[in-house]
Design a protein around this motif. Structure first.
Motif, mmCIF file in Angstrom:
data_model
loop_
_atom_site.group_PDB
_atom_site.id
_atom_site.type_symbol
_atom_site.label_atom_id
_atom_site.label_comp_id
_atom_site.label_asym_id
_atom_site.label_seq_id
_atom_site.Cartn_x
_atom_site.Cartn_y
_atom_site.Cartn_z
ATOM 1 N N ALA A 22 0.935 -0.931 0.461
ATOM 2 C CA ALA A 22 0.116 -0.036 -0.171
ATOM 3 C C ALA A 22 0.540 1.296 -0.029
ATOM 4 O O ALA A 22 1.340 2.121 -0.480
ATOM 5 N N LEU A 23 1.574 0.889 0.832
ATOM 6 C CA LEU A 23 2.472 2.730 1.152
ATOM 7 C C LEU A 23 4.259 1.889 1.178
ATOM 8 O O LEU A 23 4.688 1.330 1.219
ATOM 9 N N SER A 24 5.471 3.087 0.566
ATOM 10 C CA SER A 24 6.424 3.468 0.176
ATOM 11 C C SER A 24 7.047 4.089 0.640
ATOM 12 O O SER A 24 6.351 4.867 0.754
ATOM 13 N N SER A 25 7.990 4.209 0.554
ATOM 14 C CA SER A 25 8.692 5.704 0.931
ATOM 15 C C SER A 25 10.610 4.959 0.509
ATOM 16 O O SER A 25 10.082 3.940 0.473
ATOM 17 N N PRO A 26 11.158 6.270 -0.138
ATOM 18 C CA PRO A 26 12.376 5.746 -0.325
ATOM 19 C C PRO A 26 13.275 5.464 0.700
ATOM 20 O O PRO A 26 13.725 6.003 1.748
#
Length: 511
Positions: A22-26
């Motif tokens: 659903a969500l990721s980040s660098p």
């Protein structure tokens, strides 16, 4: 696409497969849909146990990124989220916290934001959020103030008619108004964007928009999640870091305001390999008008269609959108109705024929029921026929494409001659030395208002005020030619990167 129509945020996040991201980040660990659902359920239960339930207002002051995205979803699923710009001053926080009637403030553990001091002074409980990134991007725990609290009288997940989100209008010319948006409103807008852009579970967005603003919250986060797709949440816009993030996240699309697109375009040439290795399905632009010249340059640089859309806070963001190919998407227009009904009406509130210019009005399930505690504003904002007046002027083509000619409040009245600043912008942007341009009104002792333009030149380019005025005079009627051209290193922007005409004369010392 979801099999059922989501009416609440809890419904909306049920779309994705348990093990899908659903969500990721660098540089971060992905958060699955199953983990997002569990985080949301746990957060609502924590709120309820500490006396906060449906209808209670929670101000959120968090930096951009996955924590803000997840906190917004989890808090708004069982209460009312009120995201605030972390850059506000103590005076601004005082106004917004009081005006919203917030009962809780959520801030990051250890963050010395002035919002905390203001909340304590106003008797608003402060809840501290601690990220747990090892459990997935956006995962967090909450620390509530010590002391027992009675369980919330209205606990559990919110219902479709409950409020999900409250935001203020920008308030450039008057006191900001409160826009209350229901669970059904925000879910309808997310669905409208999802349908317009044909999002699927295979889509990956790169969110660079601020998450205290409707554009980022609905188009950047909720719309792709509603299709079971994923979003890589960045710490905020950076043209320097954009292509690095692009190479890591491998997005299929991104959405931004025109000033961001222009900054990205300025670095596209030296990042051609990254662009080629990570082809985008589309680029979306909204929140202010995209110069046709910028659209053409973006499409050439990225080899992807640039889809301009039209949104506003009162409509939970999207109202119109250009369609995807093979249907035409038209430079200089904001496309077809994409969710709510759209009409162009005359002073009597009755719809005008196609091609005629009037005020743009909307109605639909994404539109707010009315401003909060403001009967005078509501009497002005809604017509007898139930349309919401956008305050924008425009026209509809016979095919239903909407063109905006300007904000009614931004139209320049030069001694009785009415001038659309956007028309002047588009001419000036054709000058080879002009990188950015905003046309605006300046006070004039005899005419009432005169035309002025603030301009940023392209790197390495050179042009004088006289040359730019002469260029304008060759393409525009004399009364539309800017009497004053200001060559600036940077044009003042709003908190979301929008160039703002109203109040610009004063900001530049001309009013």
């Amino acid at each position: 696409m979801a099999a059922t129509i989501a009416q609440t945020l809890n419904d909306l996040i049920r779309t994705g497969a348990d093990d899908a991201t659903a969500l990721s980040s660098p540089g971060g660990v992905p958060l699955t849909f199953a983990a997002l659902r569990a985080l949301t359920a746990r957060t609502v239960a924590d709120l309820n146990a500490h006396g906060t339930g449906r209808g209670a207002r929670i101000a959120i002051v968090l930096p951009n990124g996955p924590d803000m995205a997840a906190a917004f979803i989890a808090l708004a699923a069982g209460a009312v989220a009120a995201p605030l710009n972390p850059a506000y001053t103590a005076e601004e926080f005082t106004f917004y916290l009081r005006d919203l009637g917030a009962t809780l403030l959520v801030a990051a553990e250890g963050d010395e934001t002035p919002a905390v001091r203001v909340a304590e002074r106003l008797g608003i409980a402060v809840v501290r959020l601690s990220p747990t990134p090892e459990q997935g991007a956006g995962s967090f725990t909450l620390r509530f103030p010590e002391g027992a609290a009675a369980p919330a009288p209205q606990g559990g997940p919110s219902a479709p008619g409950d409020l999900a989100l409250v935001l203020h209008t920008s308030g450039t010319t008057s006191r900001p108004k409160i826009v209350p948006l229901s669970q059904a409103n925000v879910c309808a807008s997310a669905r409208n964007i999802r349908n317009a852009l044909a999002f699927t579970a295979q889509d990956r967005g790169l969110n660079i928009m601020p998450l205290f603003h409707i554009h980022g919250l609905i188009a950047g986060i909720l719309a792709p999640l509603s299709a079971g797709g994923q979003v890589c949440c960045t710490p905020g816009f950076s043209a320097l870091k954009f292509f690095g993030w692009m190479g890591e996240a491998r997005p299929t699309w991104y959405t931004a305001v025109p000033t961001m697109h222009q900054a990205i375009l300025g670095r596209a040439g030296r990042n051609a390999e990254t662009i080629a290795a990570n082809p985008l399905r589309l680029i979306r632009s909204s929140s202010s008008s995209l110069p046709p010249q910028v659209m053409a340059a973006l499409e050439e640089a990225f080899g992807a269609p640039v889809i301009e859309a039209y949104g506003m806070t009162e409509a939970a963001h999207q109202m119109a959108s250009n369609p995807l190919p093979p249907r035409p998407h038209c430079p200089g227009c904001v496309g077809l109705a994409a969710g709510p009904e759209i009409a162009v009406v005359g002073p009597d509130g009755e719809p005008l024929a196609s091609g005629e210019t009037g005020e743009i009005v909307i109605r639909g399930d994404n539109v707010m029921a009315g401003y909060e505690n403001n009967p005078a504003a509501n009497a002005e904002a809604f017509t007898r026929q139930g349309w919401f007046r956008t305050g924008d002027q425009g026209s509809l083509s016979p095919e239903g494409y909407l063109t905006i000619t300007g904000r009614l409040k931004e139209i320049i009245n030069r001694g009785g001659e009415k001038i659309s600043p956007r028309e002047v912008d588009e001419i000036l942007m054709d000058h080879p030395a002009v990188a950015q341009c905003v046309t605006f009104a300046v006070p004039h002792d005899k005419l009432g208002e005169e035309v002025a333009a603030a301009i940023v030149l392209r790197e390495g380019a050179d042009a004088s005020e006289a040359e730019i005025r002469a260029f304008a005079a060759s393409r525009l009627a004399g009364f539309k030619v800017p009497a004053k051209v200001l060559l600036l290193d940077e044009i003042p922007q709003g908190a979301t990167g929008k160039l703002q005409r109203i109040g610009l004369a004063r900001k530049l010392g001309l009013g």
